[in-house]
Design a protein around this motif. Sequence first.
Motif, short mmCIF file in Angstrom:
data_model
loop_
_atom_site.label_atom_id
_atom_site.label_comp_id
_atom_site.label_asym_id
_atom_site.label_seq_id
_atom_site.Cartn_x
_atom_site.Cartn_y
_atom_site.Cartn_z
N ASP A 62 -17.45 21.64 5.47
CA ASP A 62 -18.10 20.64 4.62
C ASP A 62 -18.37 19.33 5.38
OD1 ASP A 62 -15.58 19.43 4.78
OD2 ASP A 62 -15.20 19.48 2.63
N GLY A 63 -17.95 19.28 6.67
CA GLY A 63 -18.19 18.11 7.51
C GLY A 63 -17.10 17.06 7.44
N ARG A 64 -16.12 17.25 6.56
CA ARG A 64 -15.04 16.27 6.41
C ARG A 64 -13.89 16.55 7.37
NH1 ARG A 64 -15.02 12.91 1.93
NH2 ARG A 64 -16.74 13.30 0.51
N TRP A 71 -14.43 4.89 3.19
CA TRP A 71 -13.85 6.24 3.21
C TRP A 71 -12.92 6.40 2.01
CZ3 TRP A 71 -17.58 6.18 6.06
CH2 TRP A 71 -17.68 5.55 7.28
N HIS A 72 -12.19 5.34 1.66
CA HIS A 72 -11.33 5.39 0.47
C HIS A 72 -12.16 5.65 -0.78
CE1 HIS A 72 -8.35 2.51 2.69
NE2 HIS A 72 -8.25 3.75 3.12
N GLY A 73 -13.41 5.17 -0.79
CA GLY A 73 -14.29 5.34 -1.95
C GLY A 73 -14.97 6.69 -2.04
N GLY A 74 -14.79 7.55 -1.04
CA GLY A 74 -15.33 8.90 -1.14
C GLY A 74 -16.29 9.32 -0.04
N LEU A 75 -16.82 8.38 0.75
CA LEU A 75 -17.67 8.79 1.86
C LEU A 75 -16.82 9.48 2.91
CD1 LEU A 75 -19.94 5.64 2.37
CD2 LEU A 75 -20.59 7.85 1.40
N PRO A 76 -17.36 10.52 3.56
CA PRO A 76 -16.56 11.19 4.59
C PRO A 76 -16.44 10.34 5.85
CG PRO A 76 -18.73 12.21 4.40
CD PRO A 76 -18.64 11.17 3.33
N ALA A 77 -15.24 10.24 6.38
CA ALA A 77 -15.02 9.52 7.64
C ALA A 77 -15.80 10.24 8.73
CB ALA A 77 -13.53 9.46 7.97
N PRO A 78 -16.53 9.50 9.58
CA PRO A 78 -17.39 10.13 10.58
C PRO A 78 -16.65 10.73 11.78
CG PRO A 78 -17.46 7.76 10.82
CD PRO A 78 -16.64 8.05 9.59
N SER A 79 -15.36 10.41 11.94
CA SER A 79 -14.60 10.92 13.08
C SER A 79 -13.13 11.00 12.71
CB SER A 79 -14.76 9.98 14.29
OG SER A 79 -14.15 8.73 14.02
N ALA A 80 -12.38 11.71 13.53
CA ALA A 80 -10.93 11.79 13.30
C ALA A 80 -10.29 10.42 13.47
CB ALA A 80 -10.30 12.80 14.26
#
Length: 125
Positions: free
Chosen positions: A114-116, A21-30
């Motif tokens: 945007d899903g993020r 997630w730090h690298g840019g992928l969106p975290a899948p949940s809160a």
Amino acid sequence: MSVEACPCGSGRSLSDCCARWHGGLPAPSAEALMRSRYSAFVLGLESYLRATWHISTRPQSLSLPDAQKWLGLSIKRHETVGDAAQVEFVARFRVGGGSAQRQHERSRFVREPDGRWYYVDGEML
């Protein structure tokens, strides 16, 4: 060769956990975003913390104290309803040579079109 454990306490390696997630992928949940934000505090990733803070409540600047050492994270509960979520957690830390302290918070998150997921704010408990 040792594998660095993720600071969020998931039991996985940093590369298999929050580093994605730090690298840019969106975290899948809160909850995943909460864990990654805790890890970002541990690792001093101010730009990630700002990028994952909702624009409606994001501070103009963020300065992480050098003397603060994070000691652990415990997720107490999490709830998602549609595009809103809450995560209750306890984070332990120490400032300088002082005694350990606890931050018990219920954080609010929102998922944008945007899903993020983004951190909105938190209530200290």
